[in-house]
Design a protein around this motif. Structure first.
Motif, PDB file in Angstrom:
ATOM      1  N   GLY A 171       0.838  -1.154  -0.031  1.00 19.03           N
ATOM      2  CA  GLY A 171      -0.143   0.144  -0.021  1.00 19.03           C
ATOM      3  C   GLY A 171       0.834   1.222   0.046  1.00 19.03           C
ATOM      4  O   GLY A 171       2.272   1.306   0.205  1.00 19.03           O
ATOM      5  N   HIS A 172       0.215   2.483  -0.324  1.00 14.26           N
ATOM      6  CA  HIS A 172       0.883   3.427  -0.490  1.00 14.26           C
ATOM      7  C   HIS A 172       1.762   3.982   1.132  1.00 14.26           C
ATOM      8  O   HIS A 172       2.676   4.708   0.692  1.00 14.26           O
ATOM      9  CB  HIS A 172      -0.111   4.750  -0.668  1.00 14.26           C
ATOM     10  N   GLU A 173       1.249   3.593   2.018  1.00 13.27           N
ATOM     11  CA  GLU A 173       1.805   3.865   3.266  1.00 13.27           C
ATOM     12  C   GLU A 173       3.043   3.185   3.454  1.00 13.27           C
ATOM     13  O   GLU A 173       4.001   3.690   4.407  1.00 13.27           O
ATOM     14  CB  GLU A 173       0.751   3.343   4.380  1.00 13.27           C
ATOM     15  N   ALA A 174       3.111   2.013   2.744  1.00 18.16           N
ATOM     16  CA  ALA A 174       4.664   1.345   2.758  1.00 18.16           C
ATOM     17  C   ALA A 174       5.727   1.970   2.268  1.00 18.16           C
ATOM     18  O   ALA A 174       6.876   1.843   2.795  1.00 18.16           O
ATOM     19  CB  ALA A 174       4.241   0.050   2.311  1.00 18.16           C
ATOM     20  N   PHE A 175       5.253   3.165   1.425  1.00 18.85           N
ATOM     21  CA  PHE A 175       6.558   3.705   0.504  1.00 18.85           C
ATOM     22  C   PHE A 175       7.408   4.359   1.444  1.00 18.85           C
ATOM     23  O   PHE A 175       8.479   5.052   0.985  1.00 18.85           O
ATOM     24  CB  PHE A 175       5.858   4.255  -0.658  1.00 18.85           C
TER      25      PHE A 175
END
Length: 216
Positions: free
Chosen positions: A187-191
Motif C-alpha cells: 500500500g501507499h503507506e509502505a513507501f
C-alpha cells in the motif's frame, strides 16, 4: 458433526473469506480488500471473526483503544482499524449484533468450516506457493477438510500468486467454483519506508511472504 447443524440465514448478507489449509494463505488481506471495495460503494461494512486466541467469547465490538490481543486476538485489532469489527464464537449472534449496530453487510474473516451461518458468498483463498500441501487432512497434512468437499461449498476461489516461489498449484480438476488470480501489492503507506533501514518481525503463517512484500 457439521451435518447435524442446520445453518441459518442472517438478517444481512454474509461474505465469508476462508481457507482449506492451516494458516498463512492471505485471507485477512483479501477480507480487507473486499471491505474497502464495499465501502467505496457506500456500503456499511462490519467484520466478524472468532477472535483467535483471544479470551473474550463475544459477541463484542472490538475497541482498538481498550482491547488488547489478549482480549480479542491480533487479527481483530487489525480489522478494527479498517471497519467496525465484532468477535463472536457464536457466529450467528455475532452477525445479528453487527446488524443491530447498523451493518448492512458482514465480511467474515474466517469461519468457512463453521456451519452455523449460510454464506452468501463463501470465498476460499489459496496460496500459490504452497497450494494444498500434500493434499492430506490434519494431522497428516495441512488441510482442514477434504479438498473436493471444501471446493464444492465455495462460490469462488482467490488464487494469490506467490512473490518468492514458483506457483506450485494448478487448478484441481474437481474445482467447480470460478478462480480469480490476485497478488500482494504494498500500500501507499509502505513507501515511506523506501531506502530506510528497518527491523522486520512477522508471526503469520508464512513470514517469508511478508518479508518479500516489504523488500518489494
Amino acid at each position: 458433526l457439521n451435518g447435524l447443524i442446520r445453518p441459518v440465514h442472517a438478517s444481512i448478507p454474509i461474505i465469508c473469506v476462508g481457507n482449506l489449509t492451516v494458516g498463512g494463505t492471505g485471507k485477512t488481506p483479501v477480507a480487507l480488500a473486499i471491505a474497502k471495495h464495499l465501502k467505496a460503494l457506500d456500503k456499511k461494512v462490519h467484520f466478524l471473526t472468532r477472535g483467535y486466541r483471544g479470551r473474550l467469547s463475544g459477541p463484542v465490538a472490538v475497541d482498538p483503544i481498550t482491547h488488547s490481543a489478549v482480549d480479542v486476538g491480533d487479527e481483530a485489532l487489525l480489522l478494527a482499524r479498517a471497519a467496525p469489527t465484532w468477535i463472536a464464537r457464536d457466529r450467528t449472534k455475532g452477525a445479528e449484533a453487527a446488524a443491530a449496530a447498523g451493518a448492512a453487510i458482514v465480511v467474515m474473516g474466517d469461519g468457512f468450516q463453521n456451519p452455523s451461518l449460510i454464506k452468501d458468498p463463501a470465498i476460499l483463498v489459496v496460496d500459490g506457493g504452497y497450494g494444498f500441501g500434500n493434499g492430506r487432512i490434519l494431522p497428516s497434512g495441512p488441510l482442514r477438510e477434504n479438498l473436493a468437499r471444501g471446493l464444492s461449498r465455495a462460490h469462488a476461489v482467490v488464487f494469490l500468486e506467490d512473490p518468492i516461489a514458483d506457483n506450485v498449484i494448478q487448478r484441481p480438476p474437481q474445482a467447480t467454483p470460478p478462480w480469480f488470480g490476485a497478488r500482494f501489492v504494498p500500500g501507499h503507506e509502505a513507501f515511506r519506508l523506501a531506502g530506510q533501514r528497518v527491523v522486520a518481525f512477522a508471526g503469520i503463517g508464512r513470514p517469508q511472504k511478508f518479508f518479500a512484500t516489504l523488500k518489494a
